[in-house]
Design a protein around this motif. Structure first.
Motif, PDB file in Angstrom:
ATOM      1  N   THR B 199      83.914  11.720  54.348  1.00  0.00           N
ATOM      2  CA  THR B 199      84.813  12.532  55.172  1.00  0.00           C
ATOM      3  C   THR B 199      85.095  13.860  54.488  1.00  0.00           C
ATOM      4  O   THR B 199      84.654  14.101  53.369  1.00  0.00           O
ATOM      5  N   GLY B 203      82.984  21.397  59.150  1.00  0.00           N
ATOM      6  CA  GLY B 203      82.088  21.340  60.294  1.00  0.00           C
ATOM      7  C   GLY B 203      81.011  22.408  60.354  1.00  0.00           C
ATOM      8  O   GLY B 203      80.073  22.292  61.142  1.00  0.00           O
ATOM      9  N   VAL B 207      74.591  19.748  57.764  1.00  0.00           N
ATOM     10  CA  VAL B 207      74.291  18.376  57.351  1.00  0.00           C
ATOM     11  C   VAL B 207      73.029  17.902  58.061  1.00  0.00           C
ATOM     12  O   VAL B 207      72.798  18.249  59.217  1.00  0.00           O
ATOM     13  N   PHE B 234      75.610  11.364  61.511  1.00  0.00           N
ATOM     14  CA  PHE B 234      76.823  12.162  61.334  1.00  0.00           C
ATOM     15  C   PHE B 234      77.295  12.670  62.678  1.00  0.00           C
ATOM     16  O   PHE B 234      76.529  12.761  63.640  1.00  0.00           O
ATOM     17  N   GLY B 235      78.582  12.968  62.764  1.00  0.00           N
ATOM     18  CA  GLY B 235      79.135  13.482  64.006  1.00  0.00           C
ATOM     19  C   GLY B 235      80.374  14.282  63.689  1.00  0.00           C
ATOM     20  O   GLY B 235      81.035  14.043  62.671  1.00  0.00           O
ATOM     21  N   LEU B 236      80.689  15.266  64.553  1.00  0.00           N
ATOM     22  CA  LEU B 236      81.889  16.069  64.320  1.00  0.00           C
ATOM     23  C   LEU B 236      83.096  15.316  64.839  1.00  0.00           C
ATOM     24  O   LEU B 236      83.041  14.673  65.885  1.00  0.00           O
ATOM     25  N   ASN B 240      86.134  19.792  65.817  1.00  0.00           N
ATOM     26  CA  ASN B 240      84.971  20.370  65.139  1.00  0.00           C
ATOM     27  C   ASN B 240      85.246  20.855  63.720  1.00  0.00           C
ATOM     28  O   ASN B 240      84.464  21.619  63.165  1.00  0.00           O
ATOM     29  N   PHE B 242      85.852  18.921  60.920  1.00  0.00           N
ATOM     30  CA  PHE B 242      85.238  18.110  59.867  1.00  0.00           C
ATOM     31  C   PHE B 242      84.207  17.148  60.435  1.00  0.00           C
ATOM     32  O   PHE B 242      84.297  16.712  61.576  1.00  0.00           O
ATOM     33  N   TYR B 243      83.251  16.793  59.593  1.00  0.00           N
ATOM     34  CA  TYR B 243      82.270  15.777  59.940  1.00  0.00           C
ATOM     35  C   TYR B 243      82.775  14.390  59.556  1.00  0.00           C
ATOM     36  O   TYR B 243      83.570  14.250  58.628  1.00  0.00           O
ATOM     37  N   SER B 244      82.271  13.388  60.258  1.00  0.00           N
ATOM     38  CA  SER B 244      82.339  12.024  59.768  1.00  0.00           C
ATOM     39  C   SER B 244      80.891  11.613  59.541  1.00  0.00           C
ATOM     40  O   SER B 244      80.105  11.573  60.480  1.00  0.00           O
ATOM     41  N   ILE B 245      80.537  11.366  58.292  1.00  0.00           N
ATOM     42  CA  ILE B 245      79.124  11.166  57.952  1.00  0.00           C
ATOM     43  C   ILE B 245      78.896   9.731  57.496  1.00  0.00           C
ATOM     44  O   ILE B 245      79.595   9.228  56.603  1.00  0.00           O
TER      45      ILE B 245
END
Lengths: 174, 279
Positions: B199, B203, B207, B234-236, B240, B242-245
């Motif tokens: 986390t 954004g 990635v 991964f997704g925002l 938008n 931060f990413y959750s990877i």
């Protein structure tokens, strides 16, 4: 003789606990399930034991398993619950006769279907308490449900196997 | 009075049940570390000895696998001239001919240990290792393996130590995407034994799948550049920002055997310095 039944129970309980801690704690099935067949010892508690005795035995047994599993009281709570509902479940819900007082509940004195329902009830209750207390949220609801079902089935199968191998023949000969 | 006694006698089983449940549930729900460590301290040695005995039997079944992984580790060591964890970036080239005395005071020391008990299926998982106070193990030391971060030590007895695994809701480690140098925090969401979540990666960063994730420079308990895993998804997050990877872990937690406890040699010095600055 009542005391002979008690001694038999203690020996069986110790063997089951050792098996649980040394073997079954290290078995994982399909990445979701870990069986807890030690609950069989609670199911076999002689019917003549007083309630407070069975409650204390169940609590300490659960606490022992907790120590080895880093689970901090989860097993203690689950075991106490199982023992608390046991008599009520066996006599009032399943309608088992009171004649077997002093004996351990087994397939030969309960009959096949009552025995299966009896074991299913206790194992299901035990695992439901374990899963609920371990998760404490619905984050992993799907995983937890799968764990509950696989665990209950797997433990049931183990108990039935143990019952048939060690207790069924002996009961018939009596 | 007589009535009260009658009542207690009549419902003694139910009262005992309620008392026992209260004791059990207070253990389950207590977030109080003292209560829990008291519960463990009394039993750690006995439990550890039992786990060690059962582990010594069990480990025979994994001899081949263990040998293979050790051989791979040795090969890796030879390839990297012994610089297992330090990336080329923070290594001081010997060719510069400057003796900074860094060889004699290595910042990290790795103590080899064996995992004698390990759980993976629960929401919060724990590990027991066969080193304790006698070997210099202390609370809050990191545990790593050549394949990645394993956990953090939380309880120590004379011969054994227990640790929270990476697969635990309290575990978090500072991590970065190696190629991009972007720092984030790695946690476990409980959904898969093979994946963790990275986390706090902003954004706007590029990635991509397959990028390597490793321990960053700010992680206090683990050496920088210890591998962790690679990006598989991964997704925002909403907004938008931060990413959750989703990170596939290199380490398979089902089979843990040889691990290393990380001891920071200059930790006292660092703490003292930081305290000085704060004061």
């Amino acid at each position: 003789m009542a005391w002979q039944v008690h001694i038999r129970w203690w020996l069986q309980a110790i063997v089951l606990l050792l098996l649980q801690l040394a073997l079954f704690d290290h078995i994982t099935l399909f990445d979701v399930s870990r069986p807890f067949p030690y609950v069989f010892a609670l199911a076999m508690l002689p019917m003549k034991m007083t309630r407070w005795q069975t409650l204390l035995i169940a609590f300490s047994m659960g606490l022992l398993v907790d120590l080895f599993n880093y689970s901090y009281g989860i097993h203690a709570v689950a075991c106490t619950m199982v023992v608390f509902i046991r008599d009520f479940y066996l006599h009032t819900v399943l309608g088992a006769s009171e004649e077997m007082e002093g004996e351990m509940p087994h397939m030969y004195n309960l009959g096949l279907s009552t025995f299966l329902l009896y074991v299913l009830g206790l194992v299901g209750m035990h695992n439901l308490a374990l899963v609920a207390l371990d998760e404490m949220s619905f984050d992993r609801a799907l995983l937890a449900t799968a764990e509950l079902m696989v665990n209950t089935l797997f433990t049931m199968l183990l108990l039935i196997a143990l019952e048939i191998i060690f207790f069924y023949q002996k009961g018939k000969n009596r | 009075m007589q009535n009260l006694l009658d009542l207690l006698l009549r419902y003694h089983a139910f009262i005992l049940f309620v008392v026992l449940q209260a004791v059990g549930l207070s253990l389950v729900f207590s977030k109080n570390p003292y209560q829990r460590s008291a519960f463990r301290a009394a039993s750690q040695e006995a439990v550890g000895t039992f786990h060690q005995a059962s582990h010594s039997v069990k480990s025979y079944f994994y001899l081949k696998k263990t040998n293979d992984s050790l051989a791979t580790e040795v090969a890796h060591l030879i390839e990297n001239e012994g610089n297992f964890f330090s990336s080329s970036r923070n290594r001081i080239p010997r060719s510069m001919g400057v003796d900074l005395g860094l060889d004699s005071v290595s910042a990290w020391q790795l103590l080899p240990a064996r995992v004698i008990s390990n759980s993976v299926l629960r929401r919060n998982n724990y590990i027991t290792i066969d080193l304790g106070k006698l070997a210099g193990i202390e609370e809050n030391m990191g545990i790593i393996s050549p394949k990645g971060v394993i956990g953090t030590i939380k309880g120590v007895s004379t011969h054994f130590a227990s640790a929270i695994s990476l697969l635990h809701s309290d575990f978090a480690v500072g991590a970065r995407i190696a190629d991009l140098g972007e720092n984030g925090i790695l946690i476990w969401d409980g959904n898969s034994l093979d994946h963790a979540i990275l986390t706090h990666i902003p954004g706007h960063v590029a990635v991509a799948k397959g990028q390597k994730v490793e321990v960053n420079a700010y992680a206090f308990l683990f050496p920088e550049s210890t591998p962790i895993g690679e990006v598989v998804d991964f997704g925002l997050l909403a907004g938008n920002a931060f990413y959750s990877i989703k990170v596939k872990l290199y380490q398979d937690f089902r089979n843990l055997d040889y691990v290393y406890v990380v001891r920071r040699n200059m930790v006292d010095e660092k703490n003292a310095l930081e305290m000085e600055v704060v004061d």
